[in-house]
Write a protein that holds these residues in place. Structure first.
Motif, mmCIF file in Angstrom:
data_model
loop_
_atom_site.group_PDB
_atom_site.id
_atom_site.type_symbol
_atom_site.label_atom_id
_atom_site.label_comp_id
_atom_site.label_asym_id
_atom_site.label_seq_id
_atom_site.Cartn_x
_atom_site.Cartn_y
_atom_site.Cartn_z
ATOM 1 N N UNK A 121 -52.707 98.577 -38.223
ATOM 2 C CA UNK A 121 -52.796 99.148 -39.563
ATOM 3 C C UNK A 121 -52.072 100.489 -39.561
ATOM 4 N N UNK A 122 -51.238 100.711 -40.560
ATOM 5 C CA UNK A 122 -50.491 101.966 -40.602
ATOM 6 C C UNK A 122 -51.253 103.091 -41.285
ATOM 7 N N UNK A 123 -52.436 102.795 -41.859
ATOM 8 C CA UNK A 123 -53.219 103.848 -42.517
ATOM 9 C C UNK A 123 -54.442 104.279 -41.715
ATOM 10 N N UNK A 124 -54.792 103.534 -40.682
ATOM 11 C CA UNK A 124 -55.854 103.953 -39.784
ATOM 12 C C UNK A 124 -57.267 103.554 -40.137
ATOM 13 N N UNK A 125 -57.497 103.018 -41.282
ATOM 14 C CA UNK A 125 -58.852 102.592 -41.632
ATOM 15 C C UNK A 125 -59.134 101.236 -41.010
#
Length: 132
Positions: free
Chosen positions: A90-94
């Motif tokens: 995931x590129x947003x980290x959530x």
């Protein structure tokens, strides 16, 4: 559904689980549970236990939350009693999680996720902008 639908820092991360199969077979894809804060592009991967990438695919048509699935372009042959890693980036980290979920392992024959300590900690991760 995981106990915590949206967790994690706001930085790109690869999240995975180690597993083995009772029999030779094929892995056709991977799934992950997505909370509403886990936006952006997601990439599903299958690795050997030593980190060699066997297959990769980008998730498409995702819903805002819930289980997401991607199939690889070709099924990947797996060998019985060999450890593999299924993961997604995931590129947003959530991400969604359950604390201590793999303490006792998870059995859903013919697949088995190792218990923590059986061969290291299960529930693997790596921070970075690309899959690793």
């Amino acid at each position: 559904m995981p106990g915590i639908a949206d967790s994690g820092p706001d930085s790109a991360v690869e999240l995975g689980v180690t597993f083995r199969a009772d029999i030779d077979g094929f892995i056709t894809g991977v799934r992950f549970y997505k909370g509403s804060g886990n936006t952006g592009t997601h990439i599903g991967n299958l690795w050997t236990s030593t980190g060699s990438l066997l297959a990769s695919a980008t998730f498409a048509g995702e819903t805002v939350s819930g289980w997401q699935q991607v199939n690889f372009g070709n099924p990947v042959a797996v060998t019985a009693n060999t450890v593999y890693v299924a993961s997604y980036h995931t590129n947003v980290g959530h991400y969604s999680d359950d604390q201590n979920y793999f303490v006792s392992g998870l059995d859903n024959a013919p697949l088995h996720a190792a218990a923590d300590g059986a061969s290291g900690i299960n529930g693997v991760y790596s921070y970075g902008s690309g899959s690793s």
